[in-house]
Design a protein around this motif. Structure first.
Motif, PDB file in Angstrom:
ATOM      1  N   ILE A   1       0.852  -1.189   0.000  1.00 11.43           N
ATOM      2  CA  ILE A   1       0.000   0.000   0.000  1.00 11.43           C
ATOM      3  C   ILE A   1       0.887   1.237   0.000  1.00 11.43           C
ATOM      4  O   ILE A   1       1.764   1.379   0.850  1.00 11.43           O
ATOM      5  CB  ILE A   1      -0.900  -0.002   1.248  1.00 11.43           C
ATOM      6  CG1 ILE A   1      -1.758  -1.272   1.259  1.00 11.43           C
ATOM      7  CG2 ILE A   1      -1.751   1.241   1.307  1.00 11.43           C
ATOM      8  CD1 ILE A   1      -2.264  -1.628   2.623  1.00 11.43           C
TER       9      ILE A   1
ATOM     10  N   ILE B   1      -3.050   6.349   4.817  1.00 16.88           N
ATOM     11  CA  ILE B   1      -4.428   6.044   5.197  1.00 16.88           C
ATOM     12  C   ILE B   1      -4.793   6.575   6.580  1.00 16.88           C
ATOM     13  O   ILE B   1      -5.887   6.326   7.070  1.00 16.88           O
ATOM     14  CB  ILE B   1      -4.701   4.527   5.120  1.00 16.88           C
ATOM     15  CG1 ILE B   1      -3.840   3.756   6.115  1.00 16.88           C
ATOM     16  CG2 ILE B   1      -4.516   4.021   3.701  1.00 16.88           C
ATOM     17  CD1 ILE B   1      -4.284   2.321   6.314  1.00 16.88           C
TER      18      ILE B   1
ATOM     19  N   VAL C   1     -11.283   3.137   5.242  1.00 13.76           N
ATOM     20  CA  VAL C   1     -10.730   2.185   4.279  1.00 13.76           C
ATOM     21  C   VAL C   1     -11.697   1.012   4.126  1.00 13.76           C
ATOM     22  O   VAL C   1     -12.201   0.478   5.115  1.00 13.76           O
ATOM     23  CB  VAL C   1      -9.348   1.671   4.749  1.00 13.76           C
ATOM     24  CG1 VAL C   1      -8.812   0.593   3.820  1.00 13.76           C
ATOM     25  CG2 VAL C   1      -8.361   2.823   4.870  1.00 13.76           C
TER      26      VAL C   1
ATOM     27  N   LEU D   1      -3.023  -2.758   8.288  1.00 14.00           N
ATOM     28  CA  LEU D   1      -3.604  -1.421   8.117  1.00 14.00           C
ATOM     29  C   LEU D   1      -3.751  -0.705   9.454  1.00 14.00           C
ATOM     30  O   LEU D   1      -3.598   0.514   9.532  1.00 14.00           O
ATOM     31  CB  LEU D   1      -4.972  -1.508   7.437  1.00 14.00           C
ATOM     32  CG  LEU D   1      -4.979  -1.977   5.985  1.00 14.00           C
ATOM     33  CD1 LEU D   1      -6.406  -2.183   5.501  1.00 14.00           C
ATOM     34  CD2 LEU D   1      -4.234  -1.009   5.088  1.00 14.00           C
TER      35      LEU D   1
ATOM     36  N   ARG E   1      -1.326   1.840  10.639  1.00 14.43           N
ATOM     37  CA  ARG E   1      -1.259   3.097   9.869  1.00 14.43           C
ATOM     38  C   ARG E   1      -2.349   4.092  10.274  1.00 14.43           C
ATOM     39  O   ARG E   1      -2.581   5.065   9.580  1.00 14.43           O
ATOM     40  CB  ARG E   1      -1.346   2.793   8.380  1.00 14.43           C
ATOM     41  CG  ARG E   1      -0.194   1.915   7.906  1.00 14.43           C
ATOM     42  CD  ARG E   1      -0.467   1.423   6.500  1.00 14.43           C
ATOM     43  NE  ARG E   1       0.564   0.516   6.051  1.00 14.43           N
ATOM     44  CZ  ARG E   1       1.190   0.625   4.890  1.00 14.43           C
ATOM     45  NH1 ARG E   1       0.899   1.591   4.065  1.00 14.43           N
ATOM     46  NH2 ARG E   1       2.095  -0.243   4.561  1.00 14.43           N
TER      47      ARG E   1
ATOM     48  N   VAL F   1     -11.760   0.526   9.242  1.00 12.00           N
ATOM     49  CA  VAL F   1     -11.476  -0.450   8.194  1.00 12.00           C
ATOM     50  C   VAL F   1     -12.707  -1.346   8.055  1.00 12.00           C
ATOM     51  O   VAL F   1     -13.204  -1.883   9.045  1.00 12.00           O
ATOM     52  CB  VAL F   1     -10.239  -1.315   8.519  1.00 12.00           C
ATOM     53  CG1 VAL F   1     -10.029  -2.379   7.461  1.00 12.00           C
ATOM     54  CG2 VAL F   1      -8.995  -0.442   8.658  1.00 12.00           C
TER      55      VAL F   1
END
Length: 179
Positions: free
Chosen positions: A89, A93, A98, A118, A121, A126
Motif C-alpha cells: 500500500i 491512510i 478504508v 492497516l 497506519r 477499516v
C-alpha cells in the motif's frame, strides 16, 4: 448450464453475469448510503478482486478513491495458508475510512493480515467488502461488512477468480465439477 474445461478441471456455470452485476449494483448503493460524506479509500486485493472492484466503483454514487494491493496465498485449488505481500500500500491512510475489496473470503487469514497491517497506519476505520463469502470455511473472527454473495464451500472460477491463473475473465461464476 454450460461447462468449461480449464487446464485439467471441468467447471459448470453456477451464477450468471447478470445476477452478479445486479447484486454488485445493490451493494454499491448500500455502501454509498453508509459512507455518505466520508470519501472512502477502497483497497482492492489483486489479482482476483480487479473485476469486482471495477464493477463496484462504476456503481458508486459518492466520492471515493481506489488503490490496489497484491497478496498471494493460493497454488492451484488449495490455499497455502501463508500470505505474502507482493505489492504494498502506497497511500497515507491515517484518518481515512478504508474498505478492503476482496474477491472471496474463505478462511479469513488474508483479511486478518490486512486488517492488522492497516491498523498500524491509523485509519479512521477499516471495513471488509467481498464478492463471495464462504461462512462455513471462516477460521478468523472477522466482521464482513459487505458480502455480495454467501456461497457454499465449493471451488469457484470466473468473475476474477482463477484456477492456476486461468479463467479469471469468464463473465459468469463457475463451480468445479467432481469427476
Amino acid at each position: 448450464m454450460s461447462r468449461v474445461k480449464i487446464l485439467d478441471k471441468t467447471f459448470e456455470t453456477s451464477m450468471p453475469e447478470a445476477q452478479i452485476k445486479a447484486r454488485v449494483k445493490e451493494l454499491a448503493q448500500q455502501i454509498s448510503k453508509d459512507m455518505e460524506g466520508k470519501n472512502p479509500l477502497f483497497l482492492a486485493v489483486l489479482n482476483g478482486a480487479f473485476i469486482f472492484a471495477a464493477d463496484l466503483m462504476r456503481e458508486m454514487t459518492i466520492p471515493c478513491e481506489i488503490s490496489f494491493v497484491k497478496l498471494a496465498s493460493y497454488q492451484g485449488t488449495m490455499s497455502t495458508g501463508k500470505i505474502k505481500e507482493v505489492l504494498g500500500i502506497n497511500e497515507d491512510i491515517a484518518g481515512r475510512t478504508v474498505i478492503i475489496l476482496e474477491d472471496i473470503v474463505e478462511s479469513g487469514l488474508t483479511i486478518r493480515q490486512m486488517i492488522d497491517s492497516l491498523g498500524t497506519r491509523n485509519p479512521a476505520s477499516v471495513h471488509v467488502c467481498t464478492a463471495f463469502f464462504k461462512p462455513e470455511k471462516l477460521k478468523e473472527n472477522l466482521k464482513i461488512d459487505y458480502a455480495a454473495f454467501e456461497i457454499p464451500n465449493d471451488f469457484i472460477l470466473g468473475y476474477g477468480l482463477d484456477y492456476d491463473q486461468q479463467g479469471r475473465g469468464l463473465k459468469d461464476l463457475y463451480t468445479l465439477v467432481s469427476e
